[in-house]
Motif scaffolding. Structure first.
Motif, PDB file in Angstrom:
ATOM      1  N   GLU A   1      67.463  41.680  80.071  1.00  0.00           N
ATOM      2  CA  GLU A   1      67.989  40.925  81.475  1.00  0.00           C
ATOM      3  C   GLU A   1      67.382  41.494  82.504  1.00  0.00           C
ATOM      4  N   ASP A   2      67.001  42.959  82.711  1.00  0.00           N
ATOM      5  CA  ASP A   2      66.471  43.345  83.787  1.00  0.00           C
ATOM      6  C   ASP A   2      65.025  42.530  84.002  1.00  0.00           C
ATOM      7  N   ASN A   3      64.348  42.209  82.758  1.00  0.00           N
ATOM      8  CA  ASN A   3      63.158  41.570  82.737  1.00  0.00           C
ATOM      9  C   ASN A   3      63.176  39.914  82.770  1.00  0.00           C
ATOM     10  N   GLY A   4      64.301  39.564  83.255  1.00  0.00           N
ATOM     11  CA  GLY A   4      64.576  38.223  83.302  1.00  0.00           C
ATOM     12  C   GLY A   4      64.788  37.255  81.808  1.00  0.00           C
ATOM     13  N   ILE A   5      65.060  38.112  80.700  1.00  0.00           N
ATOM     14  CA  ILE A   5      65.171  37.372  79.453  1.00  0.00           C
ATOM     15  C   ILE A   5      66.614  37.444  79.062  1.00  0.00           C
ATOM     16  N   LYS A   6      67.117  36.224  78.992  1.00  0.00           N
ATOM     17  CA  LYS A   6      68.423  35.831  78.543  1.00  0.00           C
ATOM     18  C   LYS A   6      68.899  35.770  77.287  1.00  0.00           C
ATOM     19  N   ASN A   7      69.817  36.688  76.772  1.00  0.00           N
ATOM     20  CA  ASN A   7      70.132  36.686  75.336  1.00  0.00           C
ATOM     21  C   ASN A   7      70.797  35.467  75.203  1.00  0.00           C
ATOM     22  N   GLY A   8      70.747  34.983  74.020  1.00  0.00           N
ATOM     23  CA  GLY A   8      71.610  33.766  73.498  1.00  0.00           C
ATOM     24  C   GLY A   8      70.956  32.461  74.323  1.00  0.00           C
ATOM     25  N   LYS A   9      69.981  32.520  75.052  1.00  0.00           N
ATOM     26  CA  LYS A   9      69.123  31.408  75.553  1.00  0.00           C
ATOM     27  C   LYS A   9      67.764  31.701  75.397  1.00  0.00           C
ATOM     28  N   ASP A  10      67.033  32.440  75.697  1.00  0.00           N
ATOM     29  CA  ASP A  10      65.784  32.827  75.599  1.00  0.00           C
ATOM     30  C   ASP A  10      65.476  33.273  74.072  1.00  0.00           C
ATOM     31  N   ILE A  11      66.155  34.069  73.520  1.00  0.00           N
ATOM     32  CA  ILE A  11      66.185  34.733  72.184  1.00  0.00           C
ATOM     33  C   ILE A  11      67.626  35.124  71.949  1.00  0.00           C
ATOM     34  N   ALA A  12      67.740  35.201  70.710  1.00  0.00           N
ATOM     35  CA  ALA A  12      69.140  35.823  70.120  1.00  0.00           C
ATOM     36  C   ALA A  12      69.003  37.168  69.403  1.00  0.00           C
ATOM     37  N   VAL A  13      69.482  37.900  70.053  1.00  0.00           N
ATOM     38  CA  VAL A  13      69.775  39.494  69.582  1.00  0.00           C
ATOM     39  C   VAL A  13      70.852  39.483  68.661  1.00  0.00           C
ATOM     40  N   ASP A  14      70.572  40.176  67.572  1.00  0.00           N
ATOM     41  CA  ASP A  14      71.622  40.520  66.637  1.00  0.00           C
ATOM     42  C   ASP A  14      71.781  41.874  66.089  1.00  0.00           C
ATOM     43  N   MET A  15      72.704  42.241  65.396  1.00  0.00           N
ATOM     44  CA  MET A  15      72.798  43.471  64.914  1.00  0.00           C
ATOM     45  C   MET A  15      72.534  43.405  63.360  1.00  0.00           C
ATOM     46  N   THR A  16      72.144  44.599  62.824  1.00  0.00           N
ATOM     47  CA  THR A  16      72.195  44.742  61.220  1.00  0.00           C
ATOM     48  C   THR A  16      73.371  45.734  61.206  1.00  0.00           C
ATOM     49  N   HIS A  17      73.882  46.082  59.900  1.00  0.00           N
ATOM     50  CA  HIS A  17      74.738  46.977  59.710  1.00  0.00           C
ATOM     51  C   HIS A  17      74.502  47.685  58.342  1.00  0.00           C
ATOM     52  N   ARG A  18      75.074  48.972  58.704  1.00  0.00           N
ATOM     53  CA  ARG A  18      74.704  50.096  57.707  1.00  0.00           C
ATOM     54  C   ARG A  18      75.295  49.632  56.338  1.00  0.00           C
ATOM     55  N   ASP A  19      76.477  49.223  56.188  1.00  0.00           N
ATOM     56  CA  ASP A  19      77.316  48.991  55.064  1.00  0.00           C
ATOM     57  C   ASP A  19      77.539  47.532  54.826  1.00  0.00           C
ATOM     58  N   ARG A  20      76.930  46.659  55.134  1.00  0.00           N
ATOM     59  CA  ARG A  20      77.156  45.335  54.785  1.00  0.00           C
ATOM     60  C   ARG A  20      75.975  44.367  55.367  1.00  0.00           C
ATOM     61  N   VAL A  21      75.756  43.142  54.712  1.00  0.00           N
ATOM     62  CA  VAL A  21      74.697  42.385  55.183  1.00  0.00           C
ATOM     63  C   VAL A  21      74.667  41.755  56.442  1.00  0.00           C
ATOM     64  N   SER A  22      73.667  41.445  56.978  1.00  0.00           N
ATOM     65  CA  SER A  22      73.415  40.874  58.414  1.00  0.00           C
ATOM     66  C   SER A  22      73.687  39.252  58.298  1.00  0.00           C
ATOM     67  N   ASN A  23      73.611  38.648  59.484  1.00  0.00           N
ATOM     68  CA  ASN A  23      73.636  37.137  59.314  1.00  0.00           C
ATOM     69  C   ASN A  23      72.437  36.667  58.465  1.00  0.00           C
ATOM     70  N   PHE A  24      72.557  35.446  57.949  1.00  0.00           N
ATOM     71  CA  PHE A  24      71.382  34.984  57.175  1.00  0.00           C
ATOM     72  C   PHE A  24      70.573  34.058  57.936  1.00  0.00           C
ATOM     73  N   TYR A  25      69.539  34.304  57.910  1.00  0.00           N
ATOM     74  CA  TYR A  25      68.458  33.464  58.742  1.00  0.00           C
ATOM     75  C   TYR A  25      67.629  32.313  57.931  1.00  0.00           C
ATOM     76  N   HIS A  26      67.741  31.321  58.440  1.00  0.00           N
ATOM     77  CA  HIS A  26      66.613  30.272  58.012  1.00  0.00           C
ATOM     78  C   HIS A  26      65.653  29.956  58.808  1.00  0.00           C
ATOM     79  N   ILE A  27      64.583  30.133  58.682  1.00  0.00           N
ATOM     80  CA  ILE A  27      63.456  30.187  59.852  1.00  0.00           C
ATOM     81  C   ILE A  27      62.586  28.945  59.338  1.00  0.00           C
ATOM     82  N   GLY A  28      62.610  28.093  60.108  1.00  0.00           N
ATOM     83  CA  GLY A  28      61.586  26.684  59.746  1.00  0.00           C
ATOM     84  C   GLY A  28      62.234  25.728  58.832  1.00  0.00           C
TER      85      GLY A  28
END
Ligand SMILES: [Zn+2]
Ligand SMILES: [Zn+2]
Length: 265
Positions: A238-265
């Motif tokens: 955000e300090d660099n003018g990039i909006k999470n959820g708009k320009d890109i979506a930042v998400d977490m991985t987890h140590r003990d469970r699966v992350s979201n599942f991504y379909h790219i393309g």
């Protein structure tokens, strides 16, 4: 349809990611037991017996624990560079010779319809790598376990649609924490791990028009908190003018469970 990606588990305790297409099923690292990897794959409707290959980034235990077992149980090829093979051979047990595959850094190769490019990263292992994956004009990159980024790495992962990037520790938590001095030095050193701030600053340089998803990975249990990693990286963006959820979506991985599942393309 298209590229699929999911972090099965990620953190200093163990790492594994699934990447696939209609035809191809690949595991990157297998850092918990074979059973744990199988269970995580089931949660995303994948079957360990259908894996076409296990790619290894480097020989640290949190990346290889289940690799040998899975290879033997389901006759799956393991792919690593020569130095990593030498360093992990005694740890993963006997692998059938036709399942011992060697790749070379900066030389791309295919597993079925997925093009794979391994690239060197600075980390205290024999010859650690990150990977870029290509399918039908889409690109997914993985870079964890790296002490710092440089222009070569930035250029390599540039124009990815999805990047999984390490945000290992909060610098204050590491320095003020209970780790012995030598370990603090190792982790924060140029061949250790990226801090949350490092990840944010690196991300700024990796952003392109194509990049839609960023996954923060390999968080330390002792020296990080998921919410803190997330907020720190978002703050830098955000300090660099990039909006999470708009320009890109930042998400977490987890140590003990699966992350979201991504379909790219
Ligand atoms: Zn490592
Ligand atoms: Zn690791």
């Amino acid at each position: 349809m298209g590229f699929r990606f999911c972090s099965l588990f990620s953190g200093s305790s163990g790492n594994s990611s699934y990447i696939g297409t209609d035809k191809t099923h690949i595991l990157v690292d297998a850092g918990l037991t074979g059973k744990a990897v199988e269970k995580s794959l089931k949660e995303i409707d994948q079957d360990a017996s259908l894996l076409d290959g296990i790619l290894i980034t480097h020989e640290h235990d949190d990346h290889i624990r289940g690799a040998g077992v899975l290879s033997r149980r389901y006759d799956i090829p393991i792919y690593a560079n020569e130095e990593t093979w030498k360093a992990m051979e005694s740890k993963i047990g006997k692998i059938r010779s036709n399942n011992m595959r060697i790749f070379y850094n900066d030389m791309d190769f295919y597993i079925k319809d997925v093009n794979i490019q391994p690239f060197g990263i600075p980390h205290d292992a024999a010859n650690p790598v990150g990977f870029c994956f290509f399918n039908k004009g889409k690109k997914i990159s993985i870079a964890t376990d790296l002490g710092h980024t440089n222009s070569r790495i930035i250029n390599t992962v540039m124009d990815s649609d999805l990047i999984m990037l390490e945000a290992n520790h909060d610098e204050d938590m590491l320095m003020g924490g209970s780790y012995p001095q030598y370990l603090k030095k190792r982790i924060s050193g140029s061949k250790g791990h990226l801090s949350n701030t490092d990840a944010g600053s690196a991300l700024i340089k990796m952003i392109s028009n194509k990049l839609t998803h960023v996954l923060l990975a390999h968080l330390s249990l002792q020296n990080n908190i998921p919410q803190l990693a997330y907020q720190t990286v978002i703050g830098i963006l955000e300090d660099n003018g990039i909006k999470n959820g708009k320009d890109i979506a930042v998400d977490m991985t987890h140590r003990d469970r699966v992350s979201n599942f991504y379909h790219i393309g």
